[in-house]
Design a protein around this motif. Structure first.
Motif, short mmCIF file in Angstrom:
data_model
loop_
_atom_site.label_atom_id
_atom_site.label_comp_id
_atom_site.label_asym_id
_atom_site.label_seq_id
_atom_site.Cartn_x
_atom_site.Cartn_y
_atom_site.Cartn_z
N GLU A 166 55.78 -43.40 -6.72
CA GLU A 166 54.97 -43.55 -7.94
C GLU A 166 55.79 -43.42 -9.20
O GLU A 166 55.42 -43.91 -10.26
N GLY A 167 56.94 -42.75 -9.13
CA GLY A 167 57.72 -42.48 -10.32
C GLY A 167 57.13 -41.35 -11.14
O GLY A 167 56.12 -40.74 -10.76
N GLU A 168 57.77 -41.06 -12.25
CA GLU A 168 57.24 -40.10 -13.20
C GLU A 168 56.45 -40.86 -14.27
O GLU A 168 56.85 -41.95 -14.67
N THR A 169 55.36 -40.27 -14.72
CA THR A 169 54.58 -40.86 -15.81
C THR A 169 54.85 -40.07 -17.08
O THR A 169 54.63 -38.86 -17.12
N SER A 170 55.35 -40.75 -18.09
CA SER A 170 55.61 -40.12 -19.39
C SER A 170 54.59 -40.61 -20.40
O SER A 170 54.47 -41.82 -20.63
N LEU A 171 53.85 -39.69 -20.99
CA LEU A 171 52.86 -40.01 -22.01
C LEU A 171 53.44 -39.62 -23.36
O LEU A 171 53.90 -38.48 -23.55
N VAL A 182 54.73 -44.70 -19.99
CA VAL A 182 55.63 -45.49 -19.17
C VAL A 182 55.80 -44.85 -17.80
O VAL A 182 55.59 -43.65 -17.63
N ARG A 183 56.19 -45.69 -16.86
CA ARG A 183 56.59 -45.21 -15.54
C ARG A 183 58.10 -45.14 -15.51
O ARG A 183 58.79 -46.13 -15.73
N ARG A 184 58.63 -43.96 -15.23
CA ARG A 184 60.07 -43.76 -15.14
C ARG A 184 60.45 -43.49 -13.69
O ARG A 184 59.77 -42.73 -13.00
N SER A 185 61.53 -44.06 -13.25
CA SER A 185 62.04 -43.74 -11.93
C SER A 185 62.76 -42.40 -11.98
O SER A 185 63.43 -42.08 -12.97
N PRO A 186 62.62 -41.59 -10.94
CA PRO A 186 63.22 -40.25 -10.96
C PRO A 186 64.73 -40.32 -10.97
O PRO A 186 65.35 -41.10 -10.24
N MET A 187 65.37 -39.48 -11.78
CA MET A 187 66.82 -39.53 -11.94
C MET A 187 67.55 -39.07 -10.69
O MET A 187 68.73 -39.38 -10.51
N GLN A 201 58.87 -48.90 -17.33
CA GLN A 201 57.86 -49.93 -17.45
C GLN A 201 56.59 -49.34 -18.06
O GLN A 201 56.20 -48.21 -17.73
N PRO A 202 55.91 -50.08 -18.96
CA PRO A 202 54.64 -49.57 -19.50
C PRO A 202 53.66 -49.27 -18.38
O PRO A 202 53.63 -49.96 -17.35
#
Length: 271
Positions: A166-171, A182-187, A201-202
């Motif tokens: 799912e990735g991380e969701t940043s608001l 956005v959806r961020r992939s985990p580092m 990605q938005p």
């Protein structure tokens, strides 16, 4: 003309690709922006109507110096975000004081809980620096103990497999108003780099994510020009806070049209 400082660091490689976008949006909003390095001894902070902390990405190695700078600036100018916010937010022990759902965290090298995989990092860090991911409990314990020996507080967490799906969701919130997510992939996912992490990605956040983000914001009483709330889902599906970015977050302005203008409008409102 309202004069605002865009505060950055000595960045010879040009990592901050949002600066020009922000300065252009400020001009459109009737705000004159000038770039300043936070540790420039010649900077006259009293000349500014607002001093906006942005890409101060070297503060981790100089936190005490950086916090002393915030206090000096706040005596002569409007600092955004405020010095008290920056002091609290630059040490991730703030997470245990929020009273809200966070990724389960053990704050010591002693008596580590059983996890299939561990993530161990210091409470003062950024961009996964000094961070390991390991399935070896002994290695996790030793790394946490080494952090303690260096005078740093460790954070020991389970690695959540769900973030890879799912990735991380940043608001992103500007002046406490939702701007975009956005959806961020985990580092720490295999093969990930900091560049990949910026290529987010938005995303439309789910109602339970928005609800948690609003609770996180409500826990901070001071004015906030910007806030990035990074959420993940726990194995049971409930959202949890992985980090509250109030100091120098990347804002993902290039990914969402109109977000730089929203950032500029929020600054003008606060002034």
């Amino acid at each position: 003309m309202v004069l605002c400082a865009y505060v950055t660091f000595d960045d010879p490689d040009g990592h901050d690709d949002e600066r020009d976008l922000v300065l252009a949006a400020w001009r459109e909003a009737g705000l004159e922006g000038r770039t300043e390095r936070w540790d420039d001894p010649e900077a006259d902070w009293s000349a500014y109507d607002a001093v906006v902390v942005r890409s101060v990405w070297d503060y981790c190695d100089r936190r005490a110096e950086f916090l002393a700078w915030t206090r000096r600036v706040e005596r002569v100018a409007r600092l955004l975000n405020p010095a008290a916010v920056l002091e609290s937010n630059t040490d991730k022990t703030y997470l245990r004081d929020l009273g809200l759902p966070i990724v389960p965290t053990h704050w010591s090298s002693r008596d580590l809980p059983d996890h299939r995989e561990y993530v161990v990092k210091p409470t003062v860090s950024a961009s996964a620096r000094d961070t390991i991911r390991t399935s070896d409990r002994a290695e996790a314990t030793a790394f946490a103990a080494a952090l303690e020996a260096a005078g740093r507080t460790p954070m020991v967490q389970p690695y959540l497999d769900m973030v890879e799906a799912e990735g991380e969701t940043s608001l992103l919130y500007f002046n406490r108003r939702f701007s975009h997510a956005v959806r961020r992939s985990p580092m720490l996912a295999p093969g990930m780099t900091g560049v990949d992490n910026i290529r987010a990605q938005p995303r439309t956040p789910a109602p339970d994510q928005v609800e948690l983000a609003e609770k996180v914001l409500a826990a901070i009483p001071q004015p906030l020009l910007y806030a990035r709330i990074d959420l993940v889902r726990l194995p049971g599906g409930a959202p949890a806070l992985i980090e509250l970015e109030l100091t120098e977050p990347y804002l993902y302005l290039r990914q969402v049209p109109g977000s730089a203008a929203a950032f500029a409008a929020a600054l003008r409102e606060l002034l």
